[in-house]
Design a protein around this motif. Sequence first.
Motif, mmCIF file in Angstrom:
data_model
loop_
_atom_site.group_PDB
_atom_site.id
_atom_site.type_symbol
_atom_site.label_atom_id
_atom_site.label_comp_id
_atom_site.label_asym_id
_atom_site.label_seq_id
_atom_site.Cartn_x
_atom_site.Cartn_y
_atom_site.Cartn_z
ATOM 1 N N ILE A 382 -2.809 12.110 13.275
ATOM 2 C CA ILE A 382 -1.894 11.703 12.094
ATOM 3 C C ILE A 382 -2.604 10.755 11.257
ATOM 4 C CG2 ILE A 382 0.129 10.186 11.817
ATOM 5 C CD1 ILE A 382 1.121 11.170 14.683
ATOM 6 N N ALA A 383 -3.439 10.014 11.574
ATOM 7 C CA ALA A 383 -4.089 9.001 10.457
ATOM 8 C C ALA A 383 -5.107 9.764 9.791
ATOM 9 C CB ALA A 383 -4.990 7.959 11.365
ATOM 10 N N ALA A 384 -5.603 10.985 10.146
ATOM 11 C CA ALA A 384 -6.542 11.717 9.465
ATOM 12 C C ALA A 384 -5.750 12.533 8.405
ATOM 13 C CB ALA A 384 -7.427 12.774 10.437
ATOM 14 N N TYR A 385 -4.574 13.000 8.749
ATOM 15 C CA TYR A 385 -3.845 13.622 7.925
ATOM 16 C C TYR A 385 -3.360 12.645 6.769
ATOM 17 C CZ TYR A 385 0.310 16.243 5.837
ATOM 18 O OH TYR A 385 1.266 16.816 4.985
ATOM 19 N N ASN A 386 -2.853 11.782 6.987
ATOM 20 C CA ASN A 386 -2.623 10.554 5.998
ATOM 21 C C ASN A 386 -3.458 10.399 5.073
ATOM 22 O OD1 ASN A 386 0.153 10.268 6.599
ATOM 23 N ND2 ASN A 386 -0.123 9.047 8.291
ATOM 24 N N GLU A 387 -4.714 10.095 5.743
ATOM 25 C CA GLU A 387 -6.013 9.601 5.006
ATOM 26 C C GLU A 387 -6.398 10.807 3.869
ATOM 27 O OE1 GLU A 387 -10.252 7.688 5.554
ATOM 28 O OE2 GLU A 387 -9.910 9.560 6.810
ATOM 29 N N ARG A 388 -6.199 12.145 4.372
ATOM 30 C CA ARG A 388 -6.531 13.214 3.467
ATOM 31 C C ARG A 388 -5.446 13.402 2.311
ATOM 32 N NH1 ARG A 388 -9.744 18.111 6.641
ATOM 33 N NH2 ARG A 388 -11.162 16.960 7.779
ATOM 34 N N ILE A 389 -4.286 13.120 2.516
ATOM 35 C CA ILE A 389 -3.197 13.443 1.614
ATOM 36 C C ILE A 389 -3.285 12.282 0.543
ATOM 37 C CG2 ILE A 389 -0.680 13.324 1.406
ATOM 38 C CD1 ILE A 389 -1.690 15.864 2.706
ATOM 39 N N ALA A 390 -3.533 11.042 1.090
ATOM 40 C CA ALA A 390 -3.743 9.751 0.172
ATOM 41 C C ALA A 390 -4.804 9.995 -0.646
ATOM 42 C CB ALA A 390 -3.694 8.570 0.939
ATOM 43 N N ARG A 391 -6.002 10.296 -0.424
ATOM 44 C CA ARG A 391 -7.049 10.478 -1.033
ATOM 45 C C ARG A 391 -7.014 11.456 -2.011
ATOM 46 N NH1 ARG A 391 -12.283 10.374 3.236
ATOM 47 N NH2 ARG A 391 -12.255 8.261 3.384
ATOM 48 N N ALA A 392 -6.391 12.629 -1.767
ATOM 49 C CA ALA A 392 -6.012 13.918 -2.817
ATOM 50 C C ALA A 392 -5.293 13.142 -3.976
ATOM 51 C CB ALA A 392 -5.492 15.364 -2.324
ATOM 52 N N VAL A 393 -4.081 12.391 -3.337
ATOM 53 C CA VAL A 393 -3.222 11.934 -4.334
ATOM 54 C C VAL A 393 -3.829 10.943 -5.435
ATOM 55 C CG1 VAL A 393 -0.892 10.765 -4.921
ATOM 56 C CG2 VAL A 393 -1.219 12.656 -3.158
ATOM 57 N N ASP A 394 -4.673 10.005 -4.762
ATOM 58 C CA ASP A 394 -5.182 9.152 -5.798
ATOM 59 C C ASP A 394 -6.400 9.463 -6.370
ATOM 60 O OD1 ASP A 394 -3.719 7.206 -4.177
ATOM 61 O OD2 ASP A 394 -5.300 6.531 -2.872
ATOM 62 N N GLY A 395 -6.970 10.464 -6.142
ATOM 63 C CA GLY A 395 -7.976 11.084 -6.911
ATOM 64 C C GLY A 395 -7.274 11.875 -8.326
ATOM 65 N N VAL A 396 -6.121 12.596 -7.966
ATOM 66 C CA VAL A 396 -5.420 13.073 -9.204
ATOM 67 C C VAL A 396 -5.088 11.902 -10.121
ATOM 68 C CG1 VAL A 396 -3.288 14.370 -10.060
ATOM 69 C CG2 VAL A 396 -4.823 15.047 -7.962
ATOM 70 N N LYS A 397 -4.648 10.981 -9.494
ATOM 71 C CA LYS A 397 -4.000 9.799 -10.173
ATOM 72 C C LYS A 397 -5.219 9.070 -11.036
ATOM 73 C CE LYS A 397 -4.118 5.815 -8.226
ATOM 74 N NZ LYS A 397 -4.011 4.530 -7.360
ATOM 75 N N GLU A 398 -6.526 9.052 -10.624
ATOM 76 C CA GLU A 398 -7.625 8.817 -11.441
ATOM 77 C C GLU A 398 -7.702 9.523 -12.656
ATOM 78 O OE1 GLU A 398 -12.194 8.075 -10.661
ATOM 79 O OE2 GLU A 398 -10.992 6.959 -9.331
ATOM 80 N N PHE A 399 -7.869 10.749 -12.388
ATOM 81 C CA PHE A 399 -8.299 12.020 -13.283
ATOM 82 C C PHE A 399 -7.267 11.708 -14.432
ATOM 83 C CE2 PHE A 399 -8.115 16.428 -14.340
ATOM 84 C CZ PHE A 399 -9.356 16.461 -15.073
#
Length: 512
Positions: A382-399
């Motif tokens: 579950i933690a691995a799933y949450n980390e991958r989702i959060a990183r993808a969203v945060d990367g788009v935010k930065e872009f």
Amino acid sequence: MIRSVVIVGGGTAGWMTASYLKAAFGSRIDVTVVESAQVSRIGVGEATFSTIRHFFDYLGLDEADWLPKCAGGYKLGIRFQNWRRPDEHFYHPFERLRMVDGFSLAEWWLALGDRSVPFDRACFITSALCEAKRAPRMLDGSLFVAGLDGPLGRSTLAEQRAQFPYAYHFDADEVARYLTAHATRLGVRHVVDSVEHVALDERGWIEHVVTAGHGPIAGDLFVDCTGFRGLLINQALGTPFESFLDVLPNNRAVALRVPREDAVEMSPYTTATAMNAGWMWTIPLFRRNGNGYVYSDQFIDPEEAERELRAAVAPGRDDLPANHIRMRIGRNRDSWVNNCVAIGLSSAFVEPLESTGIFFIQHGIEQLVRHFPDQRWDPATIAAYNERIARAVDGVKEFLVLHYRVARRDDTPYWKEAKNRPAPDGLDERLALAGSRLLDEETIYPSYHGFESYSWNAMNLGLGHVPAEPPAALHHLDPARARAEFDRLRAEAREMVAALPSCYEYLAKLNA
């Protein structure tokens, strides 16, 4: 074993999830979609990433079948209009930069010094196709880029090796209806009812949802596709939502469905036009355009935003109803809590400037399949799933924040303030680096978020954030091969413009 999945909420997110889970697991998993007939959908015309073809191919759906039924069109890239100066535009295409002697054409463009041809027109074939409004396929159905066509089968985002040259525009409501029919044929149970209560067990996990007409509906795993309401993940489970409004202040939109007067004039790209207090999307569907104004209500009120939008795209058409949308910008701290996974707007949303909404859905679904639980409900999974989702969203935010910090507009209070907004950690360092050299895969946001380095460079160069000097090594290399490659690209662009049908011509044949 996890035997049953209950998806609360339909729409694009719910039916994409249901269809994909059935395609992945077949009869080994029971899937139920509980969808209220009273909840209106957000969809006002969608633009996508080119990676969406992995989703439809995974389901075994043929573009020639589903695209006409969803008012679909092609998207070769995004046209950014008026972000530097009025009446100027550039393209962010689905096309990787060519390489010559270890350096990209963008770097050679800097070195050769001929700025009479803008970066995007000099370095990409796609820009010429967009200008000429060409389809990406010949009338016989063949793709204009050799070697990239053919079904992908059960492949995922992680297996995208080559850059596919187009994505889609479609009516999101029609896609939801199409996938509803497809998923129910596969055995998905469809319950049209309103959820009145979410029942938790003594651990705080979801035991069942109580519907108005069908009573309790129990499951092992619950998927929240209830949109901005977050009925399960936020309201029932109390998961905190982390707002991005400090760096992305656009929090509202108003949308119109506008019939095209000249039906045959159809663009194969999304347009993002800078406006007084935000930007306007134009998404060409087969017989109409989807238009919307994304804005910050700190700088303009909804009534004025609607007037500005109507004046731009539908003067004199006061009969067209406007859809006003309050956007929840940010993401849940965790998208998977206990036995509930949020997908779509209930998980995360950033303004649709780079068409990331469907991408977030697809990414969330694929990662759910990859991290599918068993009866242990492994916390590490579950933690691995949450980390991958959060990183993808945060990367788009930065872009997305990059778009505003680099844009040259400064003629209204909104655009003046855009330069002084806070930046996510690391972005200012990347922008400083981009002032002296182009970014690469080692220097963009480090985790997967769907955008490659060519996208970061296309936006920086298109918006005018240009390195002061080319790489010093290029002063010591013979530019002959680079000049030949630029000539070759221009020749190929001319050939493709001459050979390809217009976007409307090809889609009319497909619809017929």
